[in-house]
Motif scaffolding. Sequence first.
Motif, PDB file in Angstrom:
ATOM      1  N   ALA A  42       7.157  37.285  21.235  1.00 49.28           N
ATOM      2  CA  ALA A  42       7.479  36.707  22.543  1.00 49.28           C
ATOM      3  C   ALA A  42       8.977  36.528  22.678  1.00 49.28           C
ATOM      4  O   ALA A  42       9.584  36.890  23.693  1.00 49.28           O
ATOM      5  CB  ALA A  42       6.782  35.357  22.698  1.00 49.28           C
ATOM      6  N   PHE A  73      11.539  38.451  25.406  1.00 44.89           N
ATOM      7  CA  PHE A  73      12.364  37.751  26.387  1.00 44.89           C
ATOM      8  C   PHE A  73      13.824  38.178  26.256  1.00 44.89           C
ATOM      9  O   PHE A  73      14.512  38.395  27.257  1.00 44.89           O
ATOM     10  CB  PHE A  73      12.240  36.228  26.210  1.00 44.89           C
ATOM     11  N   ALA A  77      14.235  41.555  27.741  1.00 41.69           N
ATOM     12  CA  ALA A  77      14.256  41.503  29.202  1.00 41.69           C
ATOM     13  C   ALA A  77      15.623  41.038  29.694  1.00 41.69           C
ATOM     14  O   ALA A  77      16.161  41.543  30.678  1.00 41.69           O
ATOM     15  CB  ALA A  77      13.173  40.560  29.709  1.00 41.69           C
ATOM     16  N   MET A  78      16.193  40.107  28.972  1.00 42.51           N
ATOM     17  CA  MET A  78      17.486  39.548  29.366  1.00 42.51           C
ATOM     18  C   MET A  78      18.577  40.610  29.351  1.00 42.51           C
ATOM     19  O   MET A  78      19.568  40.508  30.078  1.00 42.51           O
ATOM     20  CB  MET A  78      17.807  38.420  28.383  1.00 42.51           C
ATOM     21  N   ILE A 110       8.417  40.226  31.041  1.00 46.07           N
ATOM     22  CA  ILE A 110       8.092  38.787  31.052  1.00 46.07           C
ATOM     23  C   ILE A 110       6.589  38.591  30.953  1.00 46.07           C
ATOM     24  O   ILE A 110       6.090  37.740  30.221  1.00 46.07           O
ATOM     25  CB  ILE A 110       8.640  38.122  32.333  1.00 46.07           C
ATOM     26  N   ALA A 114       5.479  39.192  27.465  1.00 43.24           N
ATOM     27  CA  ALA A 114       5.906  38.101  26.607  1.00 43.24           C
ATOM     28  C   ALA A 114       4.999  36.891  26.795  1.00 43.24           C
ATOM     29  O   ALA A 114       4.613  36.232  25.827  1.00 43.24           O
ATOM     30  CB  ALA A 114       7.343  37.721  26.915  1.00 43.24           C
ATOM     31  N   ASN A 115       4.628  36.617  28.052  1.00 43.65           N
ATOM     32  CA  ASN A 115       3.713  35.512  28.287  1.00 43.65           C
ATOM     33  C   ASN A 115       2.365  35.763  27.647  1.00 43.65           C
ATOM     34  O   ASN A 115       1.709  34.853  27.154  1.00 43.65           O
ATOM     35  CB  ASN A 115       3.534  35.278  29.781  1.00 43.65           C
ATOM     36  N   SER A 117      11.773  30.898  22.722  1.00 42.18           N
ATOM     37  CA  SER A 117      11.225  31.768  23.769  1.00 42.18           C
ATOM     38  C   SER A 117      11.167  31.027  25.078  1.00 42.18           C
ATOM     39  O   SER A 117      11.481  31.576  26.130  1.00 42.18           O
ATOM     40  CB  SER A 117       9.801  32.227  23.430  1.00 42.18           C
ATOM     41  N   GLU A 118      10.758  29.754  24.997  1.00 44.87           N
ATOM     42  CA  GLU A 118      10.682  28.985  26.244  1.00 44.87           C
ATOM     43  C   GLU A 118      12.057  28.833  26.869  1.00 44.87           C
ATOM     44  O   GLU A 118      12.216  28.953  28.084  1.00 44.87           O
ATOM     45  CB  GLU A 118      10.055  27.621  25.980  1.00 44.87           C
ATOM     46  N   PHE A 134      14.502  30.872  26.572  1.00 44.60           N
ATOM     47  CA  PHE A 134      14.904  32.155  27.135  1.00 44.60           C
ATOM     48  C   PHE A 134      14.146  32.445  28.420  1.00 44.60           C
ATOM     49  O   PHE A 134      14.689  33.000  29.368  1.00 44.60           O
ATOM     50  CB  PHE A 134      14.681  33.269  26.115  1.00 44.60           C
ATOM     51  N   GLN A 135      12.887  32.051  28.412  1.00 52.33           N
ATOM     52  CA  GLN A 135      12.100  32.248  29.630  1.00 52.33           C
ATOM     53  C   GLN A 135      12.735  31.494  30.786  1.00 52.33           C
ATOM     54  O   GLN A 135      12.841  31.997  31.897  1.00 52.33           O
ATOM     55  CB  GLN A 135      10.687  31.747  29.380  1.00 52.33           C
ATOM     56  N   ILE A 140      15.817  33.369  31.860  1.00 54.58           N
ATOM     57  CA  ILE A 140      15.497  34.546  32.662  1.00 54.58           C
ATOM     58  C   ILE A 140      15.076  34.141  34.059  1.00 54.58           C
ATOM     59  O   ILE A 140      15.494  34.733  35.054  1.00 54.58           O
ATOM     60  CB  ILE A 140      14.372  35.356  32.012  1.00 54.58           C
TER      61      ILE A 140
END
Lengths: 330, 130, 554
Positions: free
Chosen positions: A85, A89, A92-93, A120, A123-124, A236-237, A239-240, A243
Motif C-alpha cells: 500500500a 501511494f 502514485a505521487m 489509489i 492501494a486502498n 500510507s495513510e 501519503f494518502q 495525494i
Amino acid sequence: MPIDLTLIARALIFPGFIFLLALALFFDWFERKVAARMQNRMGPTYTGPLGILQPVADYIKLLTKEDVIPRQVNKLLFTLTPVLAFSLFVFAMFYIPIDGSNVILNSSFEGDLILVIVLITIANFALFLSGWSSTNPYSGIGATRILTQFLGYDIPVIILALCPAFLAKSLSFVAIAAKQAIPFALLIPWSFALFIITLQAELEKDPFDIPHAETEIVGGYETEFSGRKLAFIKLSEDFQFLIGAALVTELFLGGPFGPVLFGPKEMWGAIWFVAKTLGVIFILEYIGNVSARLRIDQVVHSNWKILIPLAILSLALTITCEPLLRSIVS
Amino acid sequence: MANKMKLPSMIRDIASSIFKKPFTREYPAVRVEVPEGFRGRHILDPEKCISCGLCERDCPSKAIELVEVSGKRMPMFYLDRCIFCYQCAESCPRDAIRLSTVFELSTTDKEGLLVKPEEFIPQQPVTTKE
Amino acid sequence: MAMFEEAVSILKDNLGNDVLECKTPKPRRAYILVKLGCHRDAISLLLKQYEQTGISTITGTDLGSEIELNYHMRCGGAVTIKNRVPKEKPRIKTITDLLPGAAFYEREVFDLLGVMFEGHPNLKRLLLPDNWPKGAYPLRKDWKPQDVKSGVSDSEKNSETNGGELKEATSIVNVVVGPQHPALHEPERFSFKVDGEVVVDVEPRLGYVHRGIEKAAEHLMFFQDVHLVERVCGICNAAHTTCFSQAVEDIGGIDVPPRALYLRTIVHELNRIHSHLLLLGVAGLLLGYEALFQHVWRDREPIMDLIEMITGNRLMTAFNTIGGVRRDLDPNAAGKIKKTLEEVKKRANFYKVVFKEDPTLRLRTEGVGVLSKSDALKLCVAGPVARGSGIDMDVRKDDAYAAYEEIPFNVISYKECDSWARLMVRAEEVLESIDIVIYALEHLPSGRFRVRVPRRQPEGEAVGRVEAPRGELIHYVKSDGTAYPYRVKIRSPTLANIISFPTMIRGGYVADIPAVLGSLDPCFSCTDRMVFLDTQNDRRWYWSLEEIKPKKAK
Ligand code: SF4
Ligand code: SF4
C-alpha cells in the motif's frame, strides 16, 4: 550506459522520495496542530519548534517497537500489504507535478490522471487486504467498511475529476494545472465543493472516518498491526492524505503554477504547491471538526442517492457552461 | 435527509477557537494555583498533639499509625493509603492536624509517601523529601 | 404526598391480616412486613393502581435464623415490602412475572444470600464466579473470607451458567467489546453477536472493578462509611454521600440544619452539572465528534474549579457527613460561583442548541436505541433514561430531599425514547441545575451547617433515595444499635439502566453501540461494587429479554 544523475536525484531527493516523505510528515504535523487549535488545545508541543518533529518521533518509536505477527493471520498478506500500500501511494505521487513537472521528468502523459486514481484504488484494496488478512473481527469489520466506502466514493471522484479535465481538454495533470490562470475552483465551484466532500470520504476523515472508528471497532483494519508494519500503514495513510490534498490542488487550484517572484521556477512551483495543499488540508480538517461520524449505512445511502447524482449533474453543468467559462478564461 | 439539514452549530465556535490561545494549562511549566482549603499533604503540630490516638482510630482507611518520636507517640501518615478526607483533622481534639495545599506527592520511593512527625520538629533533621 | 399515603392504605386495607407490621416513620417511607409469600399480592396491588410503580431493588439481610427480603418499591415514595424466609430453607416466589425489571435484583440476592426465587426464568449467578463454592454466601453473617480461599476450585465449575450459543449462526461474528475498549472508560465486557453490521445479540460481563463495598461497610463506623460510599463512584460521589447520610439521619432521628440542606443541594447539583457535561462530551467522542468533546470538557473545567473551591478537592468532595456538611461556604465565594455559573450557562445553552440541531449528531442518535415507554416501565429504568422515554420521574420532585422542596425547578422529559432524547434530557438538565444552584445561593439560610451526632445510632432501618446524575440511587441502611451498620445496601442507577441495553441495541448497527451505550451513561464502578471478579474463569452467559420476561408456560 551513463547514469542520469538528475534522474536519481529527482527520484530520491527533490521532489522525489525524501521530499515527499518530509512533506507527508509535515502535513501530518500540520493536520494535528490545526485540529488541536480548533479544539482549543495545544497539539504537538515539545518535539522541535512547535512540535514539528512529533511525527518523526512517532515513526521512529514505531520502528523500534516489537513487531507482533498473530498466529492466526495470513502471514504473506499480513507482511506484504502494508508495504504494498505504501509503495503504491508513493508511486502514485510520482505522477503529480510538484515543481512544475513530474518527479521523473517528461513522464507526464495524456491519462496520468486516470493512472493515479487507479493506483489509489489498488492501494486502498491493499489496505483492505491487510485488514482482512489479520482475521480479527474488528479488522474484518474495518476492512469491509473500507471497501464499502471506497467502492462507493471512487465513482463520484472520477466523475468530478473529469470536470476540470474537460475544461482543460486534457487528462494529464501538468496540462490541467497549467491551464488554470484562473483556478478552476472559482470557475466551477460546484464541482470543487463536491470534490472536497468526496475526498473527505476517500481519505476516511470525519464525518466519514468509519473504517477506523475507534469507539466502535478499536483500530479498524489496523488493529492487529504493530511496530514496523503499523509504521508503514500509518505512512500510507499520511501519503494518502498528501495525494488527496494534491489532487485538489492540481485539479482545482492550479497546482504548482503561480507567480514567480525571483529565483528558479522549480522552487516557486514547490512553494505554491505546498501552500495550496496546506490550504486544502485546512479545509478538510475544518469539515472533519464540525461533524460527527456517520454510520456506514447512512454513508452508502447518501453516496448513491445524493452524491453520485450530484456529481453527474455537476459534470453536465460543467459541460453546458463550458463555452461561457472558456470565454471568461480567455 | 439532506434538505432538512441545518449547518452545524459548531462552525463558528470552532473557527474562533483557531485564533484563541489554547485552554491547556501548561503544567508543570506553569504553576497551578490550588484554592485555600484544598485537602493536601498533612501538617502536624507536635506541640499540640496529646497522643490520644483518636486520629488513628477514626481514619477510615487506616492510614495513620502512632509512632514514638522523642519520647512521645505521634501520628505518622501513610499517604499511599490516605484518601485525603481529613477525618483525622476533624477528629483531633487539639487541632494538631491541619491541611496544606501541597498536592504534588509523587515520589520514586515509598519513603516519600510517609509523613513523619519528625518532619515537624524543628531540631531534628528532616528526613522526608519535599 | 397523597399518592403515597393512598398506596399504603390500599395495601393495608386489601391485605388485611396478611400485614404483620406497618411502620411509617416519616413521610414517604413505609416498611410493611407481610406474611411470607404475600409480597406478590402487595406488588400487584400497587402495579394495578399506579402505572409508574417500579422496583428499586431487593435487599436481603441475614437476621440470624431468617433472611429478610426487602422489596423497595417506588410509588410516590419508598414502600418497602418485607418478607422473612427461614434461613435453612430460603425459598420465595419470584416477582419477575409482575415486573421483569426485578430479574437482576433477584439474581443478586440469590447469588449473595442464597435465596431461591421460585419461578424465576433464569435464576443463575449474577455476580459470583462459577467456581465459587456452593453454599458460600458472602453477605450472610456467618460467611468468612477464608472459606473461599480454600473452596474455589475449577472442578466446581458450574456448567449450567455457561451460556447457550446461537445455534443457527451462519454469517454471525462474535465481536467482543471490552474489558479494554476505547468506547468504555471502565473495564467491562460486552460480547456482541454481529451479522455484517447489524447487532444480533449481546452478552454483558460485569465485574471487572469489584471492591466489595457493601461488605466492607459493615466493618466501618457510620461516619467512616460516608467516606467509603463516596468511593462507590467518583463522579457522583456527592449523591452517594447525601444518600447514605440521609438514611443514617433517618435512623438516628437527626435534624439537619437548613443551611446544611442547602449546601448539600449546591454541591449535589454542581456534581450533576459536571457529570452531565462529562457525558455530553463523551457522547461527542463516542460519535466521532472530537471537537465537541474537547469543547464541552473545556467548559466543564470551571465547574470542577468551583467544586474544588467549595469542598477542597475537584472530584472527591468529602463534603457531606451525617448531621450536615463538613465545611461552611465562604461568604465571598457566592459571588464568584454565580459569575462562573452564568458563564457556564451561556455555554450550556449553546450546547443544547448543538445537540438539538447539529445534523450529523442527529443522524447518529435519532431513532437509535429506542426504549419504549412501556418497556422502560417494565424494566424499571431510572433517571435520564426513564425521562428520555417520556416518564416524568425524578426523585427530587417525587420524594423531595435536601432543599428541593423549596427550590423551584422543572423535570425534563422527552417523548422520543431514543438516544437523542436521552442526551437532550441531560443537556437541558444542566441548565435546570445551574438555576437550582443560583437559587440556592440566593436563598441560603444562615445558621449552623452541622450538628454533631453520636457515633452509635439507635436500632432501626432506613431507605435513602436521591436523584444521582444517572438516576435514582438508593441506599438501605440497617442499624443494630452499635456504631457499625448491620447492613448497607447500595443500588446504583446504572444497574437499573443496564438491563435495558439489550432491548435498545438488538437490531441496531455496530456503529450504534457507542451511541446507545453512551446515552445510558453507564458507570460500572458503581454497578460493580458488589460484583465479584474472577479473572481465570472465562465464563459467559446468555442474557436476553426473553429470559428477563416471564415465560408464558409458567
Ligand atoms: S486524611 Fe483521612 S485517610 Fe488521610 S490520614 Fe487523615 S483520616 Fe486518614
Ligand atoms: S488525634 Fe490529634 S492529639 Fe490525638 S494523637 Fe492524633 S494528632 Fe495527636
